[in-house]
Design a protein around this motif. Structure first.
Motif, PDB file in Angstrom:
ATOM      1  N   TYR A  30      -2.076  17.106  30.930  1.00  0.00           N
ATOM      2  CA  TYR A  30      -1.882  17.744  29.627  1.00  0.00           C
ATOM      3  C   TYR A  30      -2.453  16.853  28.525  1.00  0.00           C
ATOM      4  N   THR A  31      -2.977  17.496  27.498  1.00  0.00           N
ATOM      5  CA  THR A  31      -3.464  16.780  26.316  1.00  0.00           C
ATOM      6  C   THR A  31      -2.581  17.162  25.132  1.00  0.00           C
ATOM      7  N   TYR A  32      -2.100  16.134  24.409  1.00  0.00           N
ATOM      8  CA  TYR A  32      -1.150  16.350  23.316  1.00  0.00           C
ATOM      9  C   TYR A  32      -1.734  15.902  21.978  1.00  0.00           C
ATOM     10  N   ARG A  33      -1.238  16.541  20.920  1.00  0.00           N
ATOM     11  CA  ARG A  33      -1.458  16.051  19.564  1.00  0.00           C
ATOM     12  C   ARG A  33      -0.254  16.473  18.717  1.00  0.00           C
ATOM     13  N   VAL A  34       0.008  15.726  17.653  1.00  0.00           N
ATOM     14  CA  VAL A  34       1.200  15.952  16.829  1.00  0.00           C
ATOM     15  C   VAL A  34       0.806  15.903  15.355  1.00  0.00           C
ATOM     16  N   ARG A  35       1.497  16.681  14.537  1.00  0.00           N
ATOM     17  CA  ARG A  35       1.347  16.574  13.086  1.00  0.00           C
ATOM     18  C   ARG A  35       2.724  16.692  12.439  1.00  0.00           C
ATOM     19  N   SER A  36       2.847  16.178  11.224  1.00  0.00           N
ATOM     20  CA  SER A  36       4.111  16.249  10.490  1.00  0.00           C
ATOM     21  C   SER A  36       4.010  17.311   9.398  1.00  0.00           C
ATOM     22  N   TYR A  37       5.166  17.674   8.837  1.00  0.00           N
ATOM     23  CA  TYR A  37       5.171  18.636   7.730  1.00  0.00           C
ATOM     24  C   TYR A  37       6.293  18.294   6.750  1.00  0.00           C
ATOM     25  N   LYS A  38       6.121  18.751   5.512  1.00  0.00           N
ATOM     26  CA  LYS A  38       7.146  18.568   4.481  1.00  0.00           C
ATOM     27  C   LYS A  38       6.961  19.627   3.403  1.00  0.00           C
ATOM     28  N   LYS A  39       8.074  20.067   2.848  1.00  0.00           N
ATOM     29  CA  LYS A  39       8.019  21.036   1.755  1.00  0.00           C
ATOM     30  C   LYS A  39       7.840  20.281   0.444  1.00  0.00           C
ATOM     31  N   ILE A  40       6.698  20.508  -0.214  1.00  0.00           N
ATOM     32  CA  ILE A  40       6.372  19.829  -1.468  1.00  0.00           C
ATOM     33  C   ILE A  40       6.001  20.878  -2.509  1.00  0.00           C
ATOM     34  N   TYR A  41       6.674  20.812  -3.648  1.00  0.00           N
ATOM     35  CA  TYR A  41       6.441  21.782  -4.728  1.00  0.00           C
ATOM     36  C   TYR A  41       6.527  23.215  -4.213  1.00  0.00           C
ATOM     37  N   ALA A  45       0.846  -1.193   0.000  1.00  0.00           N
ATOM     38  CA  ALA A  45       0.000   0.000   0.000  1.00  0.00           C
ATOM     39  C   ALA A  45       0.880   1.240   0.000  1.00  0.00           C
ATOM     40  N   ALA A  46       0.396   2.301  -0.627  1.00  0.00           N
ATOM     41  CA  ALA A  46       1.168   3.539  -0.697  1.00  0.00           C
ATOM     42  C   ALA A  46       0.240   4.740  -0.632  1.00  0.00           C
ATOM     43  N   TYR A  47       0.652   5.725   0.174  1.00  0.00           N
ATOM     44  CA  TYR A  47      -0.048   7.010   0.212  1.00  0.00           C
ATOM     45  C   TYR A  47       0.918   8.067  -0.294  1.00  0.00           C
ATOM     46  N   ILE A  48       0.523   8.799  -1.319  1.00  0.00           N
ATOM     47  CA  ILE A  48       1.414   9.776  -1.947  1.00  0.00           C
ATOM     48  C   ILE A  48       1.129  11.152  -1.348  1.00  0.00           C
ATOM     49  N   GLY A  49       1.535  11.320  -0.125  1.00  0.00           N
ATOM     50  CA  GLY A  49       1.339  12.577   0.584  1.00  0.00           C
ATOM     51  C   GLY A  49       2.287  12.644   1.762  1.00  0.00           C
ATOM     52  N   VAL A  50       2.168  13.682   2.563  1.00  0.00           N
ATOM     53  CA  VAL A  50       3.033  13.831   3.731  1.00  0.00           C
ATOM     54  C   VAL A  50       2.785  12.669   4.688  1.00  0.00           C
TER      55      VAL A  50
END
Length: 376
Positions: free
Chosen positions: A202-213, A123-128
């Motif tokens: 404490y309540t936590y949440r995380v997200r990722s980032y990437k420079k695309i185009y 399986a592949a997801y083409i996104g961050v």
């Protein structure tokens, strides 16, 4: 008699024929079987995916692809390429922000026709790359009154350039507390939050980032997870005290929860615990099964307990509880001069997690340790 003998002979001949045919049948079934093959997808750009698989003894591989829609619905597989049996990877163009499912089918040639022997799925997801909490987080998280450790993984997609950690309390909104750069392109990350205050949740949440185009693109947030900056294990002061009345088959104790503890919950009270005691080192350790029968917050007003009840003990508070022997055996109440006296294997929760609670009446200390085996 002759007819009966003929029937018996025919029966045994039939059995022999069936048994003789079995190896050939099994061999034919094995010949027609398709075996599982390890395969995976590596996404390093928004326009290309590389498929990998474990090499098999085949003439070649046919590769098929399907789009994956909402609710993980897999569309129709279509043929995209064939490669020789010596290959173990294949790269192909893809569309940004699309999910795909791939089938890699290894075949052998028989009478000029392809016979598929191996099949792998990737399986592949083409996104961050999306972020998920580690499988055993938060139960395995290292916590204290001064630090909380977060553990998370990149589950799919293009490896992120970094991660953003957000935090809130019951009285505040989410605020970004840390940006973590992923210079080593890691997929498993630990972050220690050392800016916590003791006894605060404490309540936590995380997200990722990437420079695309040329643009900074973010993944979705993880699910919210709440953790408290408290003792990693429950700590208690425990004492044997005088009960409501003298009863040779019971013992009453006080349990004072440390000021930096999380909430301790005694539950599943129908499970028996063990009361172990020893008069001197020369004596054998005696052990009897005990169950809680009543509790009080002031040693005056008592509440009877049933197996389905539960008791929540907050930090800094004291609970009085009476245990009675399961089979009404006589046990010592005055244990001042004893070598050993402890109640062990109590069932409960500490800081929201399943825990085993032990209480040493001689050392006058108790401990609640999270039972990780319940979650692993």
């Amino acid at each position: 008699m002759i007819k009966k003998l003929r029937s018996i002979i025919c029966f045994f001949m039939t059995v022999i024929c069936i048994v003789a045919a079995m190896p050939a049948t099994i061999s034919a079934e094995r010949e027609n079987m398709t075996w599982y093959m390890i395969a995976w997808a590596d996404v390093k750009s928004p326009s290309k995916v590389t498929l990998h698989w474990k090499k098999q003894s085949v003439a070649g591989y046919d590769i098929y692809r399907a789009k994956v829609g909402k609710n993980e619905a897999v569309g129709k597989y279509t043929y995209i390429a064939s490669v020789s049996g010596s290959k173990t990877s294949y790269s192909t163009k893809v569309a940004y922000k699309q999910r795909y499912s791939y089938l890699i089918k290894g075949y052998q040639k028989k009478n000029g026709k392809k016979v598929y022997k191996y099949e792998g799925e990737a399986a592949a997801y083409i996104g961050v790359g999306s972020v998920v909490w580690d499988e055993y987080f938060p139960v395995d998280a290292q916590i204290s009154t001064s630090a909380i450790t977060l553990m998370f993984n990149v589950s799919e997609g293009i490896c992120p350039d970094g991660f953003e950690v957000y935090r809130k309390t019951a009285k505040t909104k989410y605020k970004k507390i840390k940006t973590l750069k992923n210079t080593k392109k890691e997929s498993y990350i630990k972050f220690i939050d050392k800016t916590v205050k003791a006894r605060q949740t404490y309540t936590y949440r995380v997200r990722s980032y990437k420079k695309i185009y040329g643009q900074k693109v973010y993944s979705s947030y993880t699910n919210a997870e709440s953790l408290s900056a408290v003792n990693s294990e429950g700590k208690y002061i425990v004492k044997s005290v005088s009960g409501e009345k003298n009863d040779p088959t019971s013992i009453t104790i006080s349990i004072t929860s440390d000021k930096d503890n999380g909430v301790t919950k005694l539950e599943d009270l129908y499970y028996v615990a063990d009361y172990e005691y020893q008069k001197s080192k020369q004596d054998e350790v005696s052990s009897v099964e005990v169950i809680p029968i009543k509790y009080s917050w002031n040693q005056k007003d008592w509440t009877e307990l049933s197996g389905t009840d539960s008791i929540s003990l907050k930090a800094g508070k004291t609970l009085f509880i009476t245990y009675s022997t399961f089979k009404k055996e006589t046990i010592p109440d005055d244990i001042e001069d004893y070598e050993t006296a402890q109640i062990v294997n109590l069932s409960g929760r500490y800081n929201g997690f399943h825990a085993i609670i032990d209480m040493d009446l001689i050392a006058k200390t108790g401990k609640a340790r999270i039972n990780g085996e319940v979650y692993h």
